[in-house]
Structures are given as structure tokens and as C-alpha cells.
Design a protein around this motif. Structure first.
Motif, short mmCIF file in Angstrom:
data_model
loop_
_atom_site.label_atom_id
_atom_site.label_comp_id
_atom_site.label_asym_id
_atom_site.label_seq_id
_atom_site.Cartn_x
_atom_site.Cartn_y
_atom_site.Cartn_z
N VAL A 1 -5.87 -7.15 17.39
CA VAL A 1 -6.07 -7.92 16.15
C VAL A 1 -4.89 -8.88 15.96
N ALA A 2 -3.69 -8.34 16.17
CA ALA A 2 -2.48 -9.16 15.99
C ALA A 2 -2.44 -10.30 17.00
N LYS A 3 -2.93 -10.04 18.22
CA LYS A 3 -2.92 -11.09 19.25
C LYS A 3 -3.82 -12.26 18.89
N LEU A 4 -4.85 -11.98 18.05
CA LEU A 4 -5.72 -13.08 17.58
C LEU A 4 -5.04 -13.90 16.50
N GLY A 5 -3.86 -13.47 16.07
CA GLY A 5 -3.15 -14.20 15.02
C GLY A 5 -3.59 -13.78 13.63
N TRP A 6 -4.34 -12.68 13.55
CA TRP A 6 -4.82 -12.22 12.24
C TRP A 6 -3.77 -11.31 11.60
N PHE A 7 -3.66 -11.40 10.30
CA PHE A 7 -2.71 -10.58 9.56
C PHE A 7 -3.38 -9.30 9.09
N THR A 8 -2.53 -8.37 8.68
CA THR A 8 -3.09 -7.12 8.19
C THR A 8 -2.12 -6.48 7.20
N PRO A 9 -2.65 -5.86 6.12
CA PRO A 9 -1.75 -5.21 5.17
C PRO A 9 -1.10 -3.98 5.82
N ASP A 10 0.17 -3.79 5.57
CA ASP A 10 0.89 -2.65 6.14
C ASP A 10 0.82 -1.47 5.17
N HIS A 11 -0.03 -0.50 5.52
CA HIS A 11 -0.22 0.64 4.62
C HIS A 11 0.63 1.85 5.02
N SER A 12 1.64 1.63 5.88
CA SER A 12 2.39 2.79 6.37
C SER A 12 3.08 3.55 5.23
N GLU A 13 3.37 2.90 4.12
CA GLU A 13 4.03 3.61 3.01
C GLU A 13 3.21 3.60 1.72
N THR A 14 1.98 3.09 1.79
CA THR A 14 1.20 2.93 0.56
C THR A 14 0.94 4.27 -0.14
N GLU A 15 0.53 5.28 0.63
CA GLU A 15 0.20 6.57 -0.01
C GLU A 15 1.42 7.19 -0.66
N GLU A 16 2.55 7.14 0.05
CA GLU A 16 3.78 7.71 -0.52
C GLU A 16 4.19 6.99 -1.80
N LYS A 17 4.08 5.66 -1.76
CA LYS A 17 4.58 4.89 -2.90
C LYS A 17 3.62 4.92 -4.08
N TYR A 18 2.32 4.79 -3.81
CA TYR A 18 1.37 4.58 -4.92
C TYR A 18 0.31 5.67 -5.03
N GLY A 19 0.17 6.51 -4.01
CA GLY A 19 -0.85 7.57 -4.05
C GLY A 19 -2.01 7.26 -3.11
N GLU A 20 -2.82 8.28 -2.89
CA GLU A 20 -3.84 8.18 -1.84
C GLU A 20 -5.03 7.29 -2.18
N TRP A 21 -5.17 6.94 -3.45
CA TRP A 21 -6.24 6.01 -3.80
C TRP A 21 -5.94 4.59 -3.30
N TYR A 22 -4.66 4.27 -3.14
CA TYR A 22 -4.28 2.87 -3.07
C TYR A 22 -4.57 2.12 -1.76
N PRO A 23 -4.55 2.79 -0.58
CA PRO A 23 -4.93 1.99 0.59
C PRO A 23 -6.32 1.35 0.44
N VAL A 24 -7.27 2.13 -0.04
CA VAL A 24 -8.64 1.60 -0.16
C VAL A 24 -8.74 0.60 -1.32
N LEU A 25 -8.02 0.86 -2.42
CA LEU A 25 -8.08 -0.08 -3.55
C LEU A 25 -7.47 -1.43 -3.16
N ILE A 26 -6.31 -1.38 -2.52
CA ILE A 26 -5.64 -2.63 -2.12
C ILE A 26 -6.52 -3.40 -1.12
N ASP A 27 -7.09 -2.69 -0.16
CA ASP A 27 -7.98 -3.36 0.80
C ASP A 27 -9.16 -4.02 0.09
N ALA A 28 -9.74 -3.31 -0.88
CA ALA A 28 -10.90 -3.87 -1.58
C ALA A 28 -10.51 -5.15 -2.33
#
Ligand SMILES: *[C@@H]1O[C@H](CO)[C@@H](O)[C@H](O)[C@H]1NC(C)=O
Ligand SMILES: *[C@@H]1O[C@H](CO)[C@@H](O)[C@H](O)[C@H]1NC(C)=O
Length: 477
Positions: free
Chosen positions: A404-431
Motif C-alpha cells: 500500500v505504501a509503495k503505491l504512495g497511499w497514506f494510512t492512519p497509524d493506529h499503533s497507539e490508538t487503543e492505548e490512548k483513546y480506547g478500543e472503540w477509536y480505531p474503527v471510529l477514526i477510520d469511519a
């Protein structure tokens, strides 16, 4: 149409029966005290309401928070928010929901149990049914059926901008936490319609959900008439129609449809469907004309409700942070227009019939072909070239993300999302990110993609595509 919504959501059902309520914060002794306090409060509220409506309207500004348990729910004043809670409730959340309902107002509610996106669609249906029956919808929380029962529910109003919704609707919309105190342990008795047994033949009970347990409701169900089912006797579809359900909100059809109710599980009470707070067990499978119609341009639930359900400003700002970080845009700089993508893999593997994932789902070049189509359509419509693309996906394969990165497309970095905001947030932020694209490419038959596509059409006037899958040639066109 592809998979029916039952199979769409099948993977998400694993937690739905774990009814873990709020901690019982109010003991019996405290409950009696609280009841006395709430009775006092009600008398006070009646007096206060009387005084408010007979004196200078500016006096309304201070009378809101006089009771015991304090809440961090924003209660905009009725002058600023004519459709806010104070326009249709007695006051602050009460121990029994009945103490907070006004005798001159009718209400409607329902429960959910099918994964977050499908639950969003269910609440859209509930609010639409409220519109056509002239009833104030009372929306429950979102339950973590797709995340895991250990995660606490999240209030509807922490995801969607309820003040904006009711302003754009020009109608009141309530949340349960505004009606009944979330830590109340008082069990309310209520009669509701059981639609589930009228539309399907596998389960001989009303639709199950943990919500009534969370809300401390002891429900006596009345089986709805079989004519609510859109396709009579057809076991492969379980939709009813908005207007067949709406007729039950009016006296003549309601009375003609009453049958002996099922006794409630806790108090063994048999109650007819409540006419003050009308309730249905489940409103996911409801349409005006055709099953799963939310994806169609004419969908009344989308046109009259869904498109007004904007994210809370806080959630939008959070998603903006993720987009800025992904694109390397400075905090103060504007975010460039982008095309959003939603690729769903893991939940759908079960529908691949044993095909390896790489053959079942569209490859990245196939998705890129759709991205180029969307880009071209935006250029044709607006003369504007969109160079940024953001991928959101449930895929966990690092090699795939590298491609995906090789195509030059960006992506949200969720590596710390759950710790920081809780488990709802990866899906909410993506939506939120999906909905912000000026164009959108999604996964065919995914309700998350379908609703993201509708948002992009309604909010960004952007073109959308859904990529087909199932075998390597599914999206050939
Ligand atoms: C429930 O109520 C009915 C009717 O009043 C009674 O016959 C029945 O025994 C009760 N059941 C339980 C479990 O208490
Ligand atoms: C990960 O993705 C790559 C590229 O799409 C694929 O070749 C590989 O087999 C995948 N690995 C697993 C464990 O699925």
C-alpha cells in the motif's frame, strides 16, 4: 444484492448475549433516598417549569441542574436549542425513565445487536420511524459487539453530533442517558413489540440484545402481526417496512393487533405495548421498498436522517490529527483533498469458500483501477486533480501494508490508538476518515463501505465505487 445483512453481521454476533450492565452504583437504601429525592425533584421541576413558562424566558438559563447526581452531559438551554432535552423531558435523568417523560409527548425506542456499522443503520431507522410517527426517538448507547464484551459501551452522543442532528432535523432527538440515570438500578416495567418472531422462523423469541439489561428494563413482549413482514412466508428475507411498523403506533391498528403478551422475565408481568414510550425489539431489517436499501439513492432513512448524522466535532478533530500525521502535514496547515479507501478482509474471509485470501479479495492493482476512475470522475466534474489517497483496512499483513505504501497511499497509524483513546477509536477514526474523502473506494457488500459511500456522496458530493470480490476476476469490468 449480495450477502444478506444477517450473514454480513454473523461474525459480529459473538458478544451480543453477554449482558453486562452498569455497575450497580445505587444500593437499595440509596435507591430509596434517591427516589425520595427524585420525587422532590419532580415536584420542584413541575414548579420550576411553571415558573419558567410564566416568567421572563431569560430565567430558564439557570434552572437546569438542581438535582443530586451531577452529569457531564451538555444541556444546552432551550432558548439556544429549541429541540434539546429540556423541550421534551421533565428535567435531569431520573431513577425510573417514566418520571422524566412528559404526558403531552410520545416517544419511541429500540435496541441493537449486530456490530457497530449495522447498529448505526438501526438507529437511523429508529429516528426515521420516529419522524413518520411523530414520536421523539430515545437512542441507546453503542454496544461493543464487534470489539469484545470487555469494552464499555459508548454513548451515541460521543460519536454523533446530536445537537446538530436535531437542529438539521428540526425535531427533538434524545439519548437514554438523558432520560434515565445511567447508574440507576431501578428496573422499569414496559411492554414492547416483538417484531423478530414475525419476520423470521429460526428463533422463537424476540430479538436478543444486551441493551434492555443495561437500561434495567423488564420487557413484556407482544408478538407483532405477521403482515409486518415485507415478503410473506419467505424465510430468506427478514425485512419489515417502515409504514407497516408505523401503523402500530396509532390506536386503531394497535388495538386490532393486540394478542396476549409474553410475561416479562424478571417481574413476570404481562403488559401490552407501551403507548407513551413505543418500543420495538429490533429495527435493523426495516426498509421502505427493498431489502438493504440504504445503499440506494432513494433510501428515505438516509435522505431524511442518515445524512444529518454528522460526527461530533471532537471526533472530527481527532481524525484530522491522524490524517495530518499520515500525510506529514503541519498542525496549522490545511489538509489536502484526498480519496479514501476502505478494504475489508478479515471479517469476510468466511465468505471466500476456502479460496486463499489473495485470490478471494481484490488485489491492490484492481483497487487502484477504481481509485483512478474516481480520480478521473472528480477531474471531469470539477477540473481538480486529487493526488492524495488514504487507505483504511482491517488487514494485519505487514507485507500488504508495505505494498500500500509503495503505491504512495497514506494510512492512519493506529499503533497507539487503543492505548490512548480506547478500543472503540480505531474503527471510529477510520469511519470519519472514510467519510472525509472527496471520492471513495470501498468493499462491495460491506455495510461500513456502503455507509461511507453515502456520506461521501452527501457531504462531499464525491464519486464512489465498491470493489467486487469473491474470485480474481470479480471486479473485471
Ligand atoms: C407468573 O404469573 C402467572 C399469572 O399470574 C402465574 O400463573 C405464574 O405461576 C407466574 N410464574 C412465575 C414463574 O412466577
Ligand atoms: C501477506 O500479503 C502478501 C502480499 O499480499 C502475501 O504474498 C502473503 O502471502 C501474505 N501473508 C499471509 C500470512 O497471509
Amino acid at each position: 444484492m449480495g450477502l444478506d445483512a444477517k450473514s454480513r453481521a454473523a461474525f459480529q454476533y459473538r458478544d451480543q448475549f453477554k449482558a453486562v450492565g452498569y455497575p450497580a452504583l445505587l444500593t437499595r437504601k440509596r435507591f430509596i433516598l434517591a427516589t425520595c429525592a427524585s420525587l422532590l425533584f419532580i415536584s420542584f421541576t413541575c414548579l420550576a417549569t411553571f415558573v419558567r413558562y410564566t416568567s421572563n424566558p431569560a430565567a430558564r438559563l439557570e434552572t437546569e441542574s438542581v438535582d443530586g447526581p451531577r452529569h457531564n452531559i451538555a444541556r444546552p438551554d432551550a432558548l439556544v436549542d429549541p429541540f434539546g432535552p429540556s423541550s421534551v423531558l421533565m428535567g435531569e435523568p431520573t431513577i425510573s425513565f417514566r418520571d422524566n417523560l412528559r404526558s403531552d409527548t410520545q416517544y419511541i425506542t429500540s435496541w441493537v445487536s449486530a456490530g457497530w456499522t449495522n447498529d448505526v443503520m438501526t438507529y437511523i431507522n429508529l429516528i426515521y420511524l420516529g419522524l413518520i410517527t411523530d414520536r421523539v426517538p430515545i437512542i441507546p448507547e453503542f454496544i461493543p459487539s464487534h470489539i469484545g464484551g470487555h469494552v464499555p459501551p459508548i454513548p451515541f452522543g460521543e460519536v454523533f453530533d446530536v445537537p446538530r442532528l436535531r437542529t438539521e432535523l428540526g425535531k427533538p432527538v434524545l439519548e437514554w442517558r438523558e432520560v434515565k440515570h445511567p447508574s440507576s438500578t431501578f428496573v422499569d416495567d414496559i411492554g414492547c413489540w416483538n417484531t423478530w418472531e414475525a419476520v423470521q422462523y429460526r428463533e422463537a423469541f424476540p430479538r436478543r440484545s444486551r441493551i434492555p439489561g443495561d437500561l434495567k428494563l423488564d420487557i413484556s413482549y407482544t408478538k407483532a402481526p405477521t403482515w409486518i413482514k415485507m415478503i410473506p412466508d419467505y424465510e430468506h428475507d427478514q425485512h419489515s417496512t417502515f409504514w407497516s411498523l408505523a401503523t402500530l403506533a396509532f390506536p386503531s391498528t394497535r388495538e386490532a393487533s393486540l394478542v396476549p403478551p409474553l410475561p416479562s422475565p424478571e417481574h413476570n408481568l404481562s403488559l401490552p405495548p407501551d403507548d407513551h414510550l413505543l418500543c420495538y425489539d429490533y429495527l435493523y431489517y426495516v426498509c421502505a421498498h427493498k431489502s438493504n436499501e440504504l445503499e440506494f439513492d432513494y433510501s428515505p432513512a438516509w435522505r431524511y436522517v442518515g445524512k444529518y448524522m454528522h460526527w461530533t466535532p471532537a471526533l472530527e478533530q481527532l481524525a484530522d490529527q491522524y490524517v495530518r500525521l499520515a500525510m506529514g502535514v503541519a498542525e496549522s496547515a490545511p489538509i489536502p483533498a484526498f480519496i479514501s479507501i476502505h478494504v475489508r478482509h478479515h471479517d469476510f474471509e468466511v465468505y471466500c469458500g476456502g479460496l486463499p485470501v489473495q485470490e478471494c479479495f481484490a488485489s491492490l492493482p484492481v483497487i487502484d483501477r477504481r481509485v483512478q476512475e474516481v480520480k478521473e470522475e472528480i477531474y471531469q466534474r470539477t477540473g481538480f486533480v486529487v493526488n492524495h489517497v488514504i487507505m483504511t483496512s482491517d488487514e494485519r499483513n505487514a507485507t500488504w501494508w508495505h505494498e500500500v505504501a509503495k503505491l504512495g497511499w497514506f494510512t492512519p497509524d493506529h499503533s497507539e490508538t487503543e492505548e490512548k483513546y480506547g478500543e472503540w477509536y480505531p474503527v471510529l477514526i477510520d469511519a470519519v476518515i472514510q467519510s472525509q474523502g472527496v471520492g471513495f473506494v470501498g468493499t462491495d457488500r460491506s455495510t461500513m463501505s456502503i455507509i461511507a459511500g453515502r456520506r461521501v456522496e452527501s457531504w462531499q458530493s464525491g464519486p464512489t465505487r465498491l470493489v467486487k470480490w469473491g474470485n480474481p476476476h470479480s471486479d473485471d469490468h
